[in-house]
Design a protein around this motif. Sequence first.
Motif, mmCIF file in Angstrom:
data_model
loop_
_atom_site.group_PDB
_atom_site.id
_atom_site.type_symbol
_atom_site.label_atom_id
_atom_site.label_comp_id
_atom_site.label_asym_id
_atom_site.label_seq_id
_atom_site.Cartn_x
_atom_site.Cartn_y
_atom_site.Cartn_z
ATOM 1 N N SER A 114 55.554 40.318 48.435
ATOM 2 C CA SER A 114 54.894 40.866 47.255
ATOM 3 C C SER A 114 55.109 42.371 47.191
ATOM 4 C CB SER A 114 53.393 40.573 47.304
ATOM 5 O OG SER A 114 52.775 41.324 48.343
ATOM 6 N N THR A 116 52.797 44.564 46.909
ATOM 7 C CA THR A 116 51.799 45.173 47.790
ATOM 8 C C THR A 116 52.335 45.307 49.209
ATOM 9 O OG1 THR A 116 49.903 44.442 46.488
ATOM 10 C CG2 THR A 116 49.516 44.836 48.823
ATOM 11 N N GLU A 117 52.963 44.249 49.721
ATOM 12 C CA GLU A 117 53.528 44.296 51.076
ATOM 13 C C GLU A 117 54.649 45.317 51.173
ATOM 14 O OE1 GLU A 117 54.036 40.204 52.988
ATOM 15 O OE2 GLU A 117 53.755 39.719 50.878
ATOM 16 N N TYR A 142 50.005 52.478 39.915
ATOM 17 C CA TYR A 142 49.515 51.317 40.666
ATOM 18 C C TYR A 142 50.534 50.966 41.738
ATOM 19 C CZ TYR A 142 48.006 46.557 41.724
ATOM 20 O OH TYR A 142 47.580 45.419 42.374
ATOM 21 N N HIS A 143 50.051 50.818 42.963
ATOM 22 C CA HIS A 143 50.936 50.545 44.096
ATOM 23 C C HIS A 143 50.441 49.358 44.927
ATOM 24 C CE1 HIS A 143 52.908 54.282 43.089
ATOM 25 N NE2 HIS A 143 51.790 54.960 43.271
ATOM 26 N N GLY A 144 49.861 48.371 44.247
ATOM 27 C CA GLY A 144 49.362 47.213 44.969
ATOM 28 C C GLY A 144 47.915 47.383 45.369
ATOM 29 N N TRP A 145 47.376 46.370 46.012
ATOM 30 C CA TRP A 145 45.928 46.339 46.239
ATOM 31 C C TRP A 145 45.537 46.357 47.714
ATOM 32 C CZ3 TRP A 145 43.381 41.525 47.741
ATOM 33 C CH2 TRP A 145 44.256 40.455 47.913
ATOM 34 N N SER A 146 46.424 46.899 48.560
ATOM 35 C CA SER A 146 46.041 47.072 49.965
ATOM 36 C C SER A 146 45.044 48.218 50.086
ATOM 37 C CB SER A 146 47.271 47.353 50.829
ATOM 38 O OG SER A 146 47.826 48.617 50.525
ATOM 39 N N PHE A 150 44.979 51.428 47.287
ATOM 40 C CA PHE A 150 44.399 50.891 46.053
ATOM 41 C C PHE A 150 43.217 51.742 45.612
ATOM 42 C CE2 PHE A 150 41.893 47.161 44.070
ATOM 43 C CZ PHE A 150 42.420 47.427 42.810
#
Length: 439
Positions: A114, A116-117, A142-146, A150
Amino acid sequence: MKTDRSRQMLAEANQYLAGGVASSLRAAMKPTPLYAAGGKGARVYDVDGNEYIDYLLAYGPLILGHSHPLLNEKVYQAMQKGYTFGLQHEGEIALAKRLTEILPCADKVVFSGSGTEAVMMALRLARAYTGRQKVVRFHGHYHGWSDAIFTSFPSADMKSQAAGSAAGEAVPGTGGQSVNSLEDVILLPWNEPDVLERTLTERREEIAAVITEPIMCNSGCISPREGYLEAMRKLTEQYGIVLIFDEVITGFRLGLGGAHERFGITPDLMTMGKALAGGIALSAVAGKNEIMNLVAEGRVDHLGTLNGNTVSTAAAMAVLDELGRDNGAAYRQMERIAGQLAEGIRSLMKKYNVNGVVNQPGPVFHMMFTDQQEVAHFDQFGRRDAAKYGLFAELMLDEGILLRPNGLWYVSAVHGDKEAEETLKAVENVFAKRPEFTA
């Protein structure tokens, strides 16, 4: 538009699936989250028998549209040999080699599942390479939800809004996020070179990386000001800071070489996902040998049970083959249709005295209702009428057009003149019938 069956299925899902949907974004759709029955080309069908021209495109990955025959065939062939092995296979080599050939920044790559990863991996590489901890990121990106990246995000289909972050504070994006998770994040306004230069100069000994969307796709499709990315590249090189382009959206959508090829700027690392495998889960990080070799040296672990599996790598090769066919004919088609839609919407806004802006940097664009003449900065984007656009997206469903409620439109390689014509007619119907859109 009938939604009885979708509503029934949502009620059933709520008994077993937290929130009734598999990703929180999807809960925002009005009048109800829809349940898909299938899709073909540029169109998708729901369980109530409604047909839509699809500009959601699964939130971006379906660059070849639904059920593309070449992609289907290559995935099917890969599945016959085995889905995944936990061993190496020829497809990993073929895809990695292809990416190093077409991406200017790519000496080597690693695969994940993903976006996020991919961002998590890029940040770890940057910290290990520099021996520093701080990361510069920007408002509205936005750079993912880690947990470590986030921040509260101003989107109409995300419940957490950016309260507090506009003042420079990196506010957690969700409940349950570690209160200490963003201590290493330095949050800056984008497109302001003086602020960037001052921050990098004063804190250069602390900063491991600057991470940026090369085009601010998630917040208005705002393009960089002339010279801004060039200045960012010069400053990061000067101070030994790793420059990361987050191309999870722009990668393979603005061209095979991504936005960094289009702008002629080579970052140290690039993250990619979404369009890479056409809807099959796959992401990657690409970058310079001296940074990527930290994985080979064992200084940075790269883990993931399904990384580089046979299905995802076969899908990506099919997508890249199709996008590269006939010297990039797919890109010419996407650019033409996106431009036709954007200009058509602008003309209809003028015709019906609707205040709005359409920012179109390529085969992706953002439509906003606003009294402003232009939206070229995040602060301007924040002043749009998000609720009015949410109503517009809901009304467009009745016209047979599927849109994301936040204003971001994706165009695929199989959208054509017929889809554009039907879409613009639908926009006109909404503007003509509903006085609330008139200034």
